[in-house]
Design a protein around this motif. Sequence first.
Motif, mmCIF file in Angstrom:
data_model
loop_
_atom_site.group_PDB
_atom_site.id
_atom_site.type_symbol
_atom_site.label_atom_id
_atom_site.label_comp_id
_atom_site.label_asym_id
_atom_site.label_seq_id
_atom_site.Cartn_x
_atom_site.Cartn_y
_atom_site.Cartn_z
ATOM 1 N N SER A 418 0.798 -1.233 0.000
ATOM 2 C CA SER A 418 0.000 0.000 0.000
ATOM 3 C C SER A 418 0.828 1.279 0.000
ATOM 4 N N GLU A 419 2.158 1.173 0.031
ATOM 5 C CA GLU A 419 2.975 2.379 0.212
ATOM 6 C C GLU A 419 2.811 3.382 -0.929
ATOM 7 N N GLN A 420 2.991 2.925 -2.163
ATOM 8 C CA GLN A 420 2.934 3.852 -3.286
ATOM 9 C C GLN A 420 1.558 4.486 -3.425
ATOM 10 N N ALA A 421 0.518 3.717 -3.231
ATOM 11 C CA ALA A 421 -0.843 4.264 -3.320
ATOM 12 C C ALA A 421 -1.071 5.309 -2.232
ATOM 13 N N THR A 422 -0.511 5.093 -1.053
ATOM 14 C CA THR A 422 -0.677 6.056 0.044
ATOM 15 C C THR A 422 0.081 7.351 -0.246
ATOM 16 N N VAL A 423 1.268 7.228 -0.811
ATOM 17 C CA VAL A 423 2.025 8.436 -1.168
ATOM 18 C C VAL A 423 1.258 9.230 -2.222
ATOM 19 N N ARG A 424 0.665 8.529 -3.188
ATOM 20 C CA ARG A 424 -0.132 9.235 -4.198
ATOM 21 C C ARG A 424 -1.358 9.885 -3.574
ATOM 22 N N ALA A 425 -2.009 9.199 -2.655
ATOM 23 C CA ALA A 425 -3.171 9.792 -1.977
ATOM 24 C C ALA A 425 -2.771 11.027 -1.183
ATOM 25 N N ALA A 426 -1.591 11.002 -0.577
ATOM 26 C CA ALA A 426 -1.110 12.168 0.156
ATOM 27 C C ALA A 426 -0.918 13.352 -0.781
ATOM 28 N N ARG A 427 -0.403 13.092 -1.977
ATOM 29 C CA ARG A 427 -0.230 14.185 -2.942
ATOM 30 C C ARG A 427 -1.574 14.805 -3.305
ATOM 31 N N TRP A 428 -2.586 13.971 -3.439
ATOM 32 C CA TRP A 428 -3.914 14.494 -3.742
ATOM 33 C C TRP A 428 -4.415 15.387 -2.609
ATOM 34 N N GLN A 429 -3.969 15.113 -1.399
ATOM 35 C CA GLN A 429 -4.342 15.943 -0.254
ATOM 36 C C GLN A 429 -3.456 17.190 -0.140
ATOM 37 N N SER A 447 14.884 -7.345 3.901
ATOM 38 C CA SER A 447 15.256 -7.446 5.308
ATOM 39 C C SER A 447 14.130 -6.921 6.155
ATOM 40 N N THR A 448 14.394 -6.733 7.431
ATOM 41 C CA THR A 448 13.330 -6.393 8.363
ATOM 42 C C THR A 448 13.709 -5.213 9.230
ATOM 43 N N PRO A 449 13.767 -3.975 8.680
ATOM 44 C CA PRO A 449 14.018 -2.847 9.552
ATOM 45 C C PRO A 449 12.898 -2.637 10.544
ATOM 46 N N ASP A 450 11.747 -3.281 10.313
ATOM 47 C CA ASP A 450 10.636 -3.189 11.255
ATOM 48 C C ASP A 450 10.701 -4.277 12.317
ATOM 49 N N GLY A 451 11.680 -5.177 12.228
ATOM 50 C CA GLY A 451 11.754 -6.251 13.193
ATOM 51 C C GLY A 451 11.333 -7.572 12.577
ATOM 52 N N PRO A 452 11.567 -8.650 13.253
ATOM 53 C CA PRO A 452 11.300 -9.978 12.695
ATOM 54 C C PRO A 452 9.826 -10.299 12.569
ATOM 55 N N ASP A 453 8.960 -9.510 13.198
ATOM 56 C CA ASP A 453 7.543 -9.826 13.159
ATOM 57 C C ASP A 453 6.786 -9.036 12.110
ATOM 58 N N ALA A 454 7.496 -8.359 11.192
ATOM 59 C CA ALA A 454 6.803 -7.609 10.148
ATOM 60 C C ALA A 454 6.004 -8.565 9.277
ATOM 61 N N PRO A 455 4.819 -8.167 8.825
ATOM 62 C CA PRO A 455 3.976 -9.079 8.038
ATOM 63 C C PRO A 455 4.601 -9.372 6.686
ATOM 64 N N ASP A 456 4.351 -10.586 6.191
ATOM 65 C CA ASP A 456 4.854 -10.986 4.882
ATOM 66 C C ASP A 456 4.037 -10.315 3.795
ATOM 67 N N ARG A 457 4.695 -10.067 2.659
ATOM 68 C CA ARG A 457 3.997 -9.483 1.521
ATOM 69 C C ARG A 457 3.344 -10.597 0.717
ATOM 70 N N PRO A 458 2.076 -10.445 0.387
ATOM 71 C CA PRO A 458 1.433 -11.463 -0.447
ATOM 72 C C PRO A 458 2.159 -11.580 -1.782
ATOM 73 N N ASP A 459 2.170 -12.783 -2.338
ATOM 74 C CA ASP A 459 2.863 -13.018 -3.601
ATOM 75 C C ASP A 459 2.296 -12.105 -4.687
ATOM 76 N N GLY A 460 3.222 -11.353 -5.333
ATOM 77 C CA GLY A 460 2.823 -10.511 -6.449
ATOM 78 C C GLY A 460 2.193 -9.198 -6.075
ATOM 79 N N ALA A 461 1.999 -8.907 -4.800
ATOM 80 C CA ALA A 461 1.311 -7.672 -4.412
ATOM 81 C C ALA A 461 2.159 -6.464 -4.751
ATOM 82 N N ASP A 462 1.670 -5.667 -5.683
ATOM 83 C CA ASP A 462 2.323 -4.422 -6.061
ATOM 84 C C ASP A 462 3.766 -4.620 -6.518
#
Length: 499
Positions: A418-429, A447-462
């Motif tokens: 969701s990162e790129q879509a959120t950045v675009r939405a911010a620009r609209w604001q 890697s995991t700058p958020d820590g080892p418990d960061a959620p996995d990315r679904p296959d192919g998502a964005d």
Amino acid sequence: MADSWVNSAERIGADLHLELELSGPGGRRAALIRALREAVRSGRLVPGTRLPPYRSLAADLGIARNTVADAYAELVAEGWLTARQGSGTRVADRAEPLGAHARVPKKAPPRARGPRHDLRQGTPDASSFPRAAWLASYRRALNAAPNEVFGPGDPAGRAELRQALTEYLARARGVRTEPGRIVICSGFAHALRLLFGGFGGTGGGVLGGPLAVEAYGLAFHRELLAAAGVRTVPLPLDENGAQVEELSKERAVLLTPAHQFPTGGPLHPSRRSAVIDWARARGGVILEDDYDGEFRYDRKPVGAVQGLDPERVIHIGSVSKSLSPALRLGWIVLPERYVDAVLEAKGEREAWASVLDQLTLADFIVSGSYDRHVRRMRQRYRSRRDRLVAALAAHAPHIEVTGIAAGLHAVLRLPPGSEQATVRAARWQGLALDGLAEFRHPEAAVSTPDGPDAPDRPDGADAPDRPDGPDGLVVGYATPSEHAYGAALDALCAALPSG
């Protein structure tokens, strides 16, 4: 014969050059009239320009006062000039440039409209610059400055500032040094150029590559190093900071140990010790970017790694976050073996940091104004951080905010993809901010700058839209002025994905 006269800006507010053709008809009076008419006609003397008193002009031209007075009087009578008691002689308002070659004012190009709201990281609140205290320090420094201050500057920097920094850094950051091992620079980027080269693209600086860097950092710094021919090798990050155990054949490593940029968090004590051991064993050096070491909120201050081994760490700091990036003042605290080489790289004379600004900063520190300003801004930025956390809790409780125990920015974790879509939405604001992916090293493994418990990315998502890595936003809560901060938070919450 042609004579000329250049008037000082002190008298009329702008330089004036008159070409007098004394060999022409009518003598000097007629020559002066022709020169003044031409200056007005061509537009060099614009309406409202004040001319010098006729006594001054006569003295500069070496002609009689009456000659100048008569020339002024004739031009007044013709309507080229006006003369009023108390305001002197000026170019008449109706005396517009004539002819096909007259200069026509051009319409200024429209300025590009900036964002309505700015939550980008990297700058402090510009409206909070301590103008009165800085001006008081400037006046004291200027009054006390010896005459030699106004000559070529010492490339090491003013002794007054290096002494003040020695005492301040020892007290506030745990740095162990002496004035002779500090070199003043114009900021962190300038420090990198001095250490690695960068203007000729051939390397050859004080240090060589390859250079280990954290997997997340400023792309500008990586580009600067690449321009110097220095290859950067990314170190993975986790909840304890850079994984320094991954260091191998590199001879230098660049870290942000007090507050990892941008993911947040200090380098774990065990890793601080480990990287010092690595430097000693390899004969390597650690570059410590102490970019916002003064701003701590929910934990005890973390001292500089340099204090563990001053001969293995190059400590780099500046006032870009604490005061303003406009000052262009920073410092490099060097192991003794690098001092001469850095001074040679800098050159024989100070060409980067204003000597008067250096003296002002020295007074600002010694007088206690710097400490007072930092304490005041620490309270203000902590309040802003708390407002950010509260706004997210109220309007986007599904968004986790991290890296908030220190510094001037926070990281908002976003749902995968969701990162790129959120950045675009911010620009609209009308909101400017940065996505976390902007700071990821292009060669970094997932890697995991958020820590080892960061959620996995679904296959192919964005996958085509963003590089691999956790999704997030880097929100700089220090940038807006106080009155603009609330609206910026509203725009941020409106742009965030729903839970």
